[in-house]
Write a protein that holds these residues in place. Structure first.
Motif, PDB file in Angstrom:
ATOM      1  N   ALA A 155       0.770  -1.341  -0.085  1.00  0.00           N
ATOM      2  CA  ALA A 155       0.032  -0.620  -0.284  1.00  0.00           C
ATOM      3  C   ALA A 155       1.069   1.019  -0.321  1.00  0.00           C
ATOM      4  N   GLU A 156       2.247   0.981   1.232  1.00  0.00           N
ATOM      5  CA  GLU A 156       2.916   2.723   0.961  1.00  0.00           C
ATOM      6  C   GLU A 156       3.328   2.526  -0.871  1.00  0.00           C
ATOM      7  N   VAL A 157       4.025   1.539  -1.249  1.00  0.00           N
ATOM      8  CA  VAL A 157       4.347   1.337  -2.775  1.00  0.00           C
ATOM      9  C   VAL A 157       2.582   2.373  -3.956  1.00  0.00           C
ATOM     10  N   ARG A 158       1.925   1.611  -3.871  1.00  0.00           N
ATOM     11  CA  ARG A 158       0.826   2.348  -4.556  1.00  0.00           C
ATOM     12  C   ARG A 158       0.392   3.749  -4.455  1.00  0.00           C
ATOM     13  N   ASP A 159       0.724   4.041  -2.642  1.00  0.00           N
ATOM     14  CA  ASP A 159       1.131   5.521  -2.358  1.00  0.00           C
ATOM     15  C   ASP A 159       1.771   6.420  -3.361  1.00  0.00           C
ATOM     16  N   ARG A 160       3.324   5.866  -4.151  1.00  0.00           N
ATOM     17  CA  ARG A 160       4.444   6.171  -4.621  1.00  0.00           C
ATOM     18  C   ARG A 160       4.442   6.281  -5.940  1.00  0.00           C
ATOM     19  N   VAL A 161       3.833   4.876  -6.606  1.00  0.00           N
ATOM     20  CA  VAL A 161       4.082   4.687  -8.140  1.00  0.00           C
ATOM     21  C   VAL A 161       3.173   5.434  -8.946  1.00  0.00           C
ATOM     22  N   GLY A 162       1.906   6.424  -8.574  1.00  0.00           N
ATOM     23  CA  GLY A 162       1.250   7.326  -9.271  1.00  0.00           C
ATOM     24  C   GLY A 162       0.095   6.230  -9.835  1.00  0.00           C
ATOM     25  N   ALA A 163      -0.829   7.057 -10.029  1.00  0.00           N
ATOM     26  CA  ALA A 163      -2.434   6.329 -11.214  1.00  0.00           C
ATOM     27  C   ALA A 163      -1.543   5.454 -11.772  1.00  0.00           C
ATOM     28  N   HIS A 164      -1.149   6.167 -13.006  1.00  0.00           N
ATOM     29  CA  HIS A 164      -0.341   5.544 -14.500  1.00  0.00           C
ATOM     30  C   HIS A 164      -0.249   3.649 -14.003  1.00  0.00           C
ATOM     31  N   TRP A 165       1.190   4.053 -13.496  1.00  0.00           N
ATOM     32  CA  TRP A 165       1.651   2.636 -13.396  1.00  0.00           C
ATOM     33  C   TRP A 165       0.685   2.251 -12.092  1.00  0.00           C
ATOM     34  N   TRP A 166       0.270   1.858 -11.002  1.00  0.00           N
ATOM     35  CA  TRP A 166      -0.689   1.245 -10.329  1.00  0.00           C
ATOM     36  C   TRP A 166      -1.622   0.837 -11.214  1.00  0.00           C
ATOM     37  N   SER A 167      -2.225   1.420 -12.051  1.00  0.00           N
ATOM     38  CA  SER A 167      -3.465   0.459 -12.963  1.00  0.00           C
ATOM     39  C   SER A 167      -3.015  -0.600 -13.699  1.00  0.00           C
ATOM     40  N   THR A 168      -1.594  -1.134 -13.475  1.00  0.00           N
ATOM     41  CA  THR A 168      -1.589  -2.347 -13.841  1.00  0.00           C
ATOM     42  C   THR A 168      -0.922  -2.593 -12.697  1.00  0.00           C
ATOM     43  N   MET A 169       0.114  -2.128 -11.820  1.00  0.00           N
ATOM     44  CA  MET A 169       0.377  -3.035 -10.785  1.00  0.00           C
ATOM     45  C   MET A 169      -0.356  -4.082 -10.248  1.00  0.00           C
ATOM     46  N   ARG A 170      -1.330  -3.275 -10.187  1.00  0.00           N
ATOM     47  CA  ARG A 170      -2.820  -4.059  -9.209  1.00  0.00           C
ATOM     48  C   ARG A 170      -3.121  -5.218  -9.981  1.00  0.00           C
ATOM     49  N   LEU A 171      -2.677  -5.089 -11.252  1.00  0.00           N
ATOM     50  CA  LEU A 171      -3.193  -6.651 -11.478  1.00  0.00           C
ATOM     51  C   LEU A 171      -2.019  -7.695 -11.281  1.00  0.00           C
ATOM     52  N   ALA A 172      -0.984  -7.434 -10.309  1.00  0.00           N
ATOM     53  CA  ALA A 172       0.082  -8.648 -10.559  1.00  0.00           C
ATOM     54  C   ALA A 172      -0.234  -9.127  -9.040  1.00  0.00           C
ATOM     55  N   GLY A 173       0.332 -10.044  -8.997  1.00  0.00           N
ATOM     56  CA  GLY A 173       0.348 -10.925  -7.595  1.00  0.00           C
ATOM     57  C   GLY A 173       0.871 -10.435  -6.533  1.00  0.00           C
TER      58      GLY A 173
END
Length: 268
Positions: A155-173
């Motif tokens: 969740a800390e990483v989510r808040d740092r990476v930005g919406a664009h990267w998180w849009s695909t990062m959230r799909l990763a296990g």
């Protein structure tokens, strides 16, 4: 969407496939990304279109399976990708691979040379990296233990990476994401750079012009690796400057085995 079982447990890699001429062109994404989101526009760009194109999601990412018992080393990623390409009948493919995907592609070419005929690396990782807490990339993710990351570090990483990267990062296990980052910063033995220097296929390295000279560029060029700075972009070259990316990638794809423009190839 197509798929292939790539582990003994039947875990599947999936890819979006566009029809076209052989040999196939395979696109491989970076850490926390997905190839269709990052490469579809490139695959249909006028300078790159017309080839059978496989936009592959590595294990743990995108639409592919997310096994918890997979090591996610660069070698394991490469072997799983090799199994998928073999199932797809994509021997002698041209690989266009971004960031961590470029590292995987180097290892793939070294371990399974019959599968790779050309290699376009897009700001890929060539060397081991330090673990740096508080940063958004692989170094920051790898700074957590696996337990810390799964317990809330993600969740800390989510808040740092930005919406664009998180849009695909959230799909990763989450396990896959952390282990892939840890293995990426650890690198391989020999290093990805050393493996790249030893390859004999046409290959090139694209980087953002604003990043300045690529460390070790002279040695890469002496080994036949084309090093091509691309203007007006950051790390996501294909998204930031689609035309510049396509021109640079097309130049690499037109190289002969000595790193020179192939006979009859025009300037990209």
């Amino acid at each position: 969407m197509r798929s292939a079982a790539v582990t003994a447990n039947g875990d599947r890699i999936r890819w979006v496939e566009l029809p076209g001429e052989e040999p196939a062109r395979v696109y491989v994404h970076g850490l926390g990304a997905a190839s269709p989101a990052y490469f579809t526009a490139s695959a249909v760009h006028p300078l790159l279109a017309g080839r059978r194109s496989l936009l592959v999601d590595l294990l743990g990412h995108g639409h592919s399976d997310r096994p918890e018992d997979f090591s996610y080393t660069l070698e394991a990623h490469a072997d799983a990708l090799a199994a998928a390409l073999t199932e797809a009948g994509a021997e002698g493919a041209e690989l266009i691979a971004h960031s961590m995907g470029g590292s995987v592609a180097i290892v793939l070419a070294a371990r399974h040379p019959h599968l790779v005929s050309r290699l376009v690396l897009v700001d890929a990782n060539l060397d081991p990296l330090p673990r740096v807490p508080g940063t958004s990339g692989s170094s920051g993710i790898a700074s957590y233990t696996e337990e810390e990351f799964l317990a809330g570090g993600w969740a800390e990483v989510r808040d740092r990476v930005g919406a664009h990267w998180w849009s695909t990062m959230r799909l990763a296990g989450r396990t896959a994401l952390h282990r892939s980052a840890v293995q990426l910063v650890a690198g391989t033995e020999p290093t990805m750079r050393e493996l790249l220097l030893e390859l004999t296929i046409p290959r090139g390295f694209l980087l953002p012009e604003a990043d300045g000279p690529l460390p070790g560029a002279d040695a890469l060029r002496e080994a036949g690796v084309a090093v091509l700075p691309v203007p007006d972009c950051g790390h996501n070259i294909m998204l930031d400057n689609p035309d510049g990316f396509a021109r640079a990638a097309a130049r690499v794809l037109a190289l002969d085995g000595d790193g020179h423009a192939a006979a009859g190839a025009g300037a990209a």
